[in-house]
Design a protein around this motif. Structure first.
Motif: not given
Ligand code: HDD
Ligand code: HEM
Ligand code: HEM
Lengths: 334, 458
Positions: A30-31, A39-45, A125-126, A202-203
């Motif tokens: 979900v996140w 930091r979008k990509e780092r969150q995903r990583e 993710a979906v 962020d989290f």
């Protein structure tokens, strides 16, 4: 406590573990879907790294609960499979897409950053968003006592038998609750796993927001609940202590997040979600499927139950040290 | 399409899909462990590269195996609730044990795949061993459950009620041993030859490529012995069904009439209406000999069974013939490989051998699918042989064609994606400048050859 009740308890422990571990893996998805900011990509990583080594093991809790259910309580399994065919099939599609998309995304490409692989990340993710909703909905349908004996094949219409029990406000509100709870757990765990301070913040924000949303989701589920569920949750002898404990855990989790005590926040959040689950379990005693199938009535013969217990004991001897090792290798903070 | 047929088709598709990944999940870890161990013993980086590449491909396949297995566990209740209500307490035991085997498998798989830099080499190797052992164990447990459906024991029926349940006796059913051995061997043979076949294709183009030579060798070490043993274990299975499931043997062999000194039927098309098999080659006395080890033994034909209890004879017969033909090919090929290896010949430069191995790539998997068709279709119309009919086990929910079509499309999509991703990964295998001319000792026997001298053999 009877043998059957003990095994029902063990099955519920497995479900609880699935919610805390497998649930958080869904929450991570979900996140991933909601990743924003610089930091979008780092969150995903971070999410992918946290899930990677453990999701298959976390997923097995569900399998374990399922096989113990059909070994120890075959009529309950049969009735669930019959009456909840549609949502459970949808859950399965979600599980299949989530798991395979995740590995296709992480392993399929020529390395992790491979951008053409990103569409798998989206599928992952979906599917992580929809599956918990449906899982929670089936749990809601069970809790609401909408799955009576003879539900199938007594001339009721298709809709009344196979759709109405779960496509109704209370069951759906439990679905939303499950989704929010999983997202909350994931955010709290990720504050603990992140190495960089900004990522952790962020989290932290996400955890605080979803923690607040969890209150709202729990309250609306309670309001929509059928009278006998609400009655048990409010007037039973165990109700008050349970609510006090749950509240304490919730406050602990949020306060710890506020004061950046990551480890404590993790414990508090896990305790909060577990206590809510056990509240559900206690509220439907002595039924395994309300309104008419009791734990004792659905139980397999004693020979089977004894052996199942022995298998669980034997399995636990192998399982817990292995799990400890897994989490020490990947989740230990050196 | 009737609901029953839709349910059967959905179950069949789901199992046929899952078994591919289950078989790989059983055998690949063994091959990875062998490669990694060789790296630790010889210190040649080529083996480490091999283990890592295999692990990468396996990670994808494992995930698909895990999710398709999850679908199956649910489908037992979604499609066959009455079967599970009847059988859950009797055969839940192997499934529960399997659950724990999955746990160890998934845990140590995580350690293996993600732990290369986090744990000691020794611990890493042991994690691989744990995956290999628990993979084989989970396969054996689930096959024991299936064997019980073929040879149900461990309970009594009194007035339609199940009593005196004895799950241990159910696990010890008559079919368990032969099926478990045959299936486990099948996993090693099928995966071993599939992997060997892919590397043989590369070696046809580039026989000196050290990477593919090592890979071929390890794949054959795992696949060939299993393929040699497979006809022997198949014979054990056949003798079991000759005694316990005569209708299945009769359908597999297309025997319509009970007879002494029965001949073996090769090929042919069973004409059910006329009760005879056309265009077949008959080898006198051989079926009696194979099934009962006595050329004059009486083999029960389909006439010993009421026609409404017959399985689909043509499909079962053809599947059986296909499995045996493929099994024979793989066994002979393995003996050839063994002979050459024993004579210390260079395998990779033997072009006919490489062609024969490349041809074998899909064969083990086809044999696995065909074998399951024999077992499952040959059991029809029973889900629990002689006890519960498939038609009585199916869910009352109408409209089952919808989930059948949905899951079929889902599996087609996943299958295409898996093939595509593996294809891309295999193409990226070291083609080979990296390893070209790399000085390598051949195998463990110590006959050291450099690339230049390898051309002389074969
Ligand atoms: C690599 C795969 C493979 C190969 C080469 C063979 N088989 Fe097989 N066979 C299987 C893979 C398989 C299987 C898919 O694994 C089955 C399905 C159920 C089982 O237990 O094993 C099977 C079932 C099966 C059965 C039915 C067992 C039952 O229903 O209980 C018989 C009689 C045989 N086999 C006999 C043979 C013979 C005589 C072979 C000689 C060459 C042979 N098989 C090669
Ligand atoms: C993975 C390899 C397997 C394959 C490819 C396979 C294949 C099939 C097929 C084709 C059918 C449909 C048969 C028909 O109805 O005409 C079927 C049915 C079924 N199989 Fe298997 N099977 C496998 C293993 C198993 C195992 C290990 C179990 C259980 C422990 C199992 C349980 C069932 C059940 C319950 C049905 C439905 C009832 C029936 O049709 O008899 N199968 N399978
Ligand atoms: C002969 C048939 C079968 C064999 C040999 C087999 C074997 C295996 C193996 C080795 C795995 C783990 C490897 C991997 O994930 O790739 C696996 C996964 C799984 N199988 Fe099967 N299986 C068979 C049929 C079935 C059936 C009939 C069921 C359901 C009742 C089932 C349920 C599962 C489940 C739930 C998983 C996932 C475990 C996880 O999450 O790691 N399998 N199977």
């Amino acid at each position: 406590m009877t043998l059957a009740a003990l095994l029902a308890g063990i099955i519920f422990v497995a479900l609880n573990a699935y919610a805390l571990l497998g649930g958080a893996d869904f929450g991570g998805g979900v996140w991933d879907l909601l990743a924003t900011g610089p930091r979008k990509e780092r969150q995903r990583e971070l999410i992918a790294e946290a899930i990677g080594p453990v999701w298959e093991a976390n997923h097995v809790w569900l399998i374990l609960a399922l096989v113990l259910l059909f070994t120890c309580f075959p009529p309950a399994f049969a009735r669930l499979g019959t009456l909840l065919h549609i949502p459970l099939s949808l859950v399965l599609i979600g599980i299949v897409l989530r798991g395979s998309a995740f590995t296709f995304w992480r392993y399929g490409g020529g390395g992790h950053g491979d951008s053409e692989q990103r569409h798998w990340g989206v599928v992952f993710a979906v599917a992580s968003l929809i599956t918990p909703l449906l899982l929670g909905t089936t749990a809601g349908a069970i809790a609401s006592g909408a799955l009576p004996n003879g539900g199938a094949g007594n001339g009721r219409e298709f809709y009344a038998t196979y759709v109405a029990p779960w496509l109704e406000p209370f069951a759906l509100s439990v679905g939303v609750f499950a989704l929010v709870a999983f997202a909350f757990l994931a955010a709290v765990y990720l504050t603990f796993e992140a190495d960089e301070p900004e990522l952790r913040e962020d989290f932290r924000r996400r955890a605080l927001a979803s923690g607040a949303a969890l209150f709202a989701a729990a309250a609306s589920a309670l309001l929509l609940s059928p009278p006998f569920v609400r009655g048990a949750l409010i007037f039973a002898s165990w109700a008050l202590p349970l609510h006090v404990l749950t509240g304490a855990a919730a406050v602990t989790a949020l306060a710890a997040l506020w004061y950046r005590r990551w480890r404590l926040a993790q414990v508090g959040a896990a305790a909060q979600v577990s206590l809510i689950l056990w509240g559900w379990a206690l509220s439907q005693r002595p039924y395994i499927l309300p309104p008419d199938l009791t734990v004792a009535g659905a139980a397999a013969p004693p020979a089977t139950l004894r052996l199942a217990l022995a298998a669980v004991a034997l399995g636990a001897v192998v399982l817990f040290p292995s799990l400890y090792y897994l989490f020490r290798v990947f989740k230990g903070r050196g | 399409m009737s609901d029953l047929l839709a349910a059967r088709s959905q179950m069949g598709i789901s199992l046929a899909f899952h078994i591919v990944f289950a078989v790989i999940g059983i055998a690949m870890p063994l091959m990875m462990v062998v490669a990694e161990r060789r790296w630790q013993v010889t210190g040649h980086a080529i083996y480490l590269d091999l283990a890592k590449r295999w692990a990468k491909g396996t990670a994808t396949l494992f995930a698909v195996g895990a999710v398709s297995g999850t679908v199956l566990s649910f489908e037992l209740g979604l499609l066959w609730p009455r079967f599970m209500e009847f059988a859950g307490s009797i055969i839940g035991m192997p499934f529960s044990l399997e659950g724990f085997a999955f746990f160890t498998e998934a845990i140590f798989l995580g350690v293996y795949l993600y732990g290369w830099d986090r744990i000691s080499p020794r611990a890493h190797l042991w994690a691989g061993v744990a995956v290999a052992v628990s993979g084989a164990a989970s396969g054996i447990f689930v096959v024991i459950a299936n064997a019980w459906m073929n040879a149900p024991t461990g309970f009594e029926l009194v007035g339609g009620q199940v009593v005196s349940v004895n799950p241990i006796a159910a696990m010890g059913n008559a079919a368990a041993v032969s099926q478990a051995i045959h299936m486990t061997l099948a996993a090693y043979a099928a995966t071993g030859f599939a992997v060997a076949g892919i590397h043989a294709l590369f070696l046809l183009r580039d026989p000196a490529n050290a990477f593919h030579r090592r890979a071929l060798q390890i794949a054959l070490i795992v696949g060939a012995p299993a393929a040699v043993l497979q006809p022997l274990s198949g014979d054990l299975s056949a003798r079991h069904i000759a005694v316990h499931q005569p209708a299945k043997l009769a359908a597999a062999e297309a025997v319509f009439h009970t007879q002494a000194g029965a001949p073996l039927t090769l090929g042919g098309w069973p004409d059910v209406a006329a009760r005879e098999t056309r265009f077949a080659v008959l080898i006198p006395y051989t079926l009696s000999l194979l099934a009962f080890h006595d050329p004059h033994a009486v083999v029960k034909g389909l006439d010993a069974v009421a026609p409404e209890d017959w399985p689909n004879v043509p499909v079962v017969h053809l599947s059986f013939q296909l499995m045996v033909a493929l099994g024979t090919y793989l066994a002979v090929l393995s003996l050839w490989v063994g002979w050459l290896a024993w004579r210390r010949r260079d395998l990779a430069h033997n072009r006919w051998l490489m062609r024969a191995i490349a041809l074998a790539t899909p064969m083990g998997f086809l044999a696995v699918e065909a074998g399951w068709m024999v077992t499952e279709l040959g059991r029809q119309p029973w889900v629990i042989y002689g006890v519960l009919r498939t038609a009585d086990a199916v869910t009352p929910m109408p409209g089952l064609v919808v989930p059948f079509v949905t899951f079929t499309l889902l599996y087609c999509f996943l299958g295409v994606m898996v093939v595509w991703l593996l294809y891309r990964q295999i193409l990226r295998s070291p083609t080979m400048p990296e390893w070209r001319g790399f000085y390598m000792p051949v195998g463990g026997r110590g006959n050291v050859k450099s690339q230049g001298s390898e051309g002389e053999a074969g």
